[in-house]
Design a protein around this motif. Structure first.
Motif, PDB file in Angstrom:
ATOM      1  N   GLY A  21       7.817 -16.316 -23.397  1.00 42.74           N
ATOM      2  CA  GLY A  21       7.802 -16.977 -22.087  1.00 42.74           C
ATOM      3  C   GLY A  21       6.784 -16.326 -21.168  1.00 42.74           C
TER       4      GLY A  21
ATOM      5  N   ARG B 143      11.325 -17.702 -26.346  1.00 47.04           N
ATOM      6  CA  ARG B 143      10.884 -17.878 -24.955  1.00 47.04           C
ATOM      7  C   ARG B 143      12.087 -17.949 -24.016  1.00 47.04           C
ATOM      8  NH1 ARG B 143       6.303 -22.348 -25.153  1.00 47.04           N
ATOM      9  NH2 ARG B 143       8.104 -23.754 -25.169  1.00 47.04           N
ATOM     10  N   ASN B 144      11.935 -17.253 -22.921  1.00 50.79           N
ATOM     11  CA  ASN B 144      12.925 -17.276 -21.844  1.00 50.79           C
ATOM     12  C   ASN B 144      14.298 -16.758 -22.260  1.00 50.79           C
ATOM     13  OD1 ASN B 144      11.080 -18.469 -19.910  1.00 50.79           O
ATOM     14  ND2 ASN B 144      11.174 -20.246 -21.265  1.00 50.79           N
TER      15      ASN B 144
ATOM     16  N   GLU C 134      17.095 -20.591 -13.025  1.00 54.39           N
ATOM     17  CA  GLU C 134      15.826 -19.965 -13.363  1.00 54.39           C
ATOM     18  C   GLU C 134      15.292 -19.209 -12.143  1.00 54.39           C
ATOM     19  OE1 GLU C 134      12.712 -21.690 -16.294  1.00 54.39           O
ATOM     20  OE2 GLU C 134      12.117 -22.298 -14.287  1.00 54.39           O
TER      21      GLU C 134
END
Ligand SMILES: C[S@@+](CC[C@H](N)C(=O)[O-])C[C@H]1O[C@@H](n2cnc3c(N)ncnc32)[C@H](O)[C@@H]1O
Length: 420
Positions: free
Chosen positions: A238, A207-208, A366
């Protein structure tokens, strides 16, 4: 010292980082810092040192990675994992421990959340093992230490902290019971020999990370992830990465906000939408209401019931996101963005909203990633340009901010001329 394309290429080849995803300015700043640290006089001098020194390569990687993470990030995915894990154990008749991979694990919040979720769901320690991998040795070291500050506990519900941590002057220490479930090591998702001799995993969390890769690298990495995920396994990704997976032969298992994909499940039709309920027994309902096929994890399907469908039309959903965000309902707005990305092709406006919501929540890096994603899809998106410019300005990158402002002004001029 100006940007050196050789350094950009190095980062792309070594860790997959697409410079456009974080912006040249961030990489340039990291290179400036590293050049000062090793007393490099010119860009070429730094490049030569980088080539000669493995330590310097690692130091540069540490300087550019985004280690942003926290416990129980996207909580629904952990609830889903717990339900799937029980079903999977029943399916393999408890013959072995479940194998779970968290890659990238950053500073450990994700693999420890997996372990806490499964212990809290009643799994015994011998029934599962978690492996956490990350390209950053510093992050892995911090994960092994298992001591966390307040920033790692961000959700509204942090009751788990009382159960699994002890507090002392330097922070919250993860309990031995949780720690023993998790093995941590350094590993690069781009390394062709990564986990080569290991059996596949029942559950893979990646994820991410994919948001920092360009499309060819994403494709390459999806093939690796697919290979690491057991034939009947589930891959968690994600929220901004779901739209990519469909193109690679995996399908959403249809549980909102879990971002979980498998090879065998038919995607849930947009309406009705199904949501998990916390505990069995399931209410009586017709077979036609079943959202998923028996594979994988047949018992899992017995725990979902239909709820009122959110707007499935892209335009409705976009206006709902705007309303929620403008009313300050950040969690709901984010959830609506994630719903959008699960059900529709990626849209610049949704990434813009995600950027804004991250910005408001204080996650500047982010936010930058999301704004850049918006600009990747729509290079002249005016709000994304302006907000990213403001963010760069606040981080001291005035030149980067001016470039974006000029781009926004050019786009505004072109727009008004086309309306004349
Ligand atoms: C934003 S964190 C994500 C952590 C966690 N999965 C989450 O979603 O909260 C991204 C992590 O990816 C790691 N990373 C970057 N490139 C990588 C690569 N090629 N292989 C493995 N890890 C990588 C970074 O070190 C960083 O810790």
């Amino acid at each position: 010292m100006s940007s050196d394309p050789r350094v950009f290429n190095f980062l792309k080849e070594r860790i997959g980082l697409d410079v456009a995803s974080v912006g040249e300015a961030i990489i340039e700043r990291a290179v400036r810092q590293r050049s000062q640290a090793v007393h490099a006089q010119t860009a070429d001098d730094y490049w030569q040192q980088l080539q000669r020194s493995h330590d310097e390569q690692q130091a540069l990687i540490e300087a550019v990675i985004v280690p942003e993470t926290w416990f129980f990030r996207y909580p629904e995915s952990f609830a889903t994992l717990a339900r799937l894990a029980k079903a999977r154990l029943a399916e393999i008749k408890q013959m072995r421990a479940l194998r779970i991979l968290s890659l990238p694990c950053s500073t450990g919040e994700e693999p420890y959340s997996i372990a806490m979720a499964l212990l809290d769901a009643g799994l015994a320690p011998h029934q599962f093992k978690v492996l956490g991998l990350d390209v950053s040795p510093l992050s892995v070291e911090r994960a092994r230490r298992g001591v966390y500050g307040k920033n790692s506990f961000r959700g509204a519900d942090i009751e788990f902290r009382d159960r699994h941590f002890s507090e002392s002057a330097d922070g919250f220490h993860i309990s031995e019971r949780v720690r023993e479930q998790v093995r941590l090591q350094v590993g690069n998702l781009l390394d062709p020999t990564l986990l080569a001799n290991e059996a596949s995993y029942d559950f893979v969390f990646c994820r991410n990370l994919l948001i920092y890769f360009d499309q060819p690298t994403q494709k390459q990495v999806f093939d690796v992830l697919k290979g690491l995920t057991h034939e009947d396994g589930v891959l968690f990704i994600g929220p901004a990465e779901g739209s990519l997976l469909g193109r690679h032969g995996m399908k959403s298992i249809g549980v909102p906000q879990s971002f979980a994909f498998s090879r065998h499940v038919e995607p849930v039709k947009p309406e009705p939408v199904f949501a998990p309920i916390p505990a069995p027994p399931p209410p009586p309902r017709s077979a036609a209401a079943l959202p998923v096929k028996p594979r994988p994890f047949s018992t899992f399907s017995a725990q979902v019931v239909p709820i009122k469908a959110p707007p499935s039309d892209a335009a409705d959903l976009l206006s709902q996101i705007a309303t929620l965000a403008n009313e300050g309902k950040s969690a709901e707005a984010r959830a609506a963005c994630e719903r959008y990305l699960s059900n529709h092709p990626p849209a610049a406006q949704v990434f813009y909203w995600l950027g804004l919501l991250s910005d408001v929540a204080g996650s500047a890096l982010e936010a930058q990633g999301f704004y850049r994603k918006a600009l990747y899809l729509e290079p002249q998106h005016p709000q994304a340009l302006m907000h990213l410019a403001a963010l760069l300005e606040s981080q001291g990158d005035s030149a980067g901010a001016r470039r974006l402002q000029a781009r926004a002004a050019r786009s505004e001029r072109a727009d008004s001329e086309s309306k004349r």
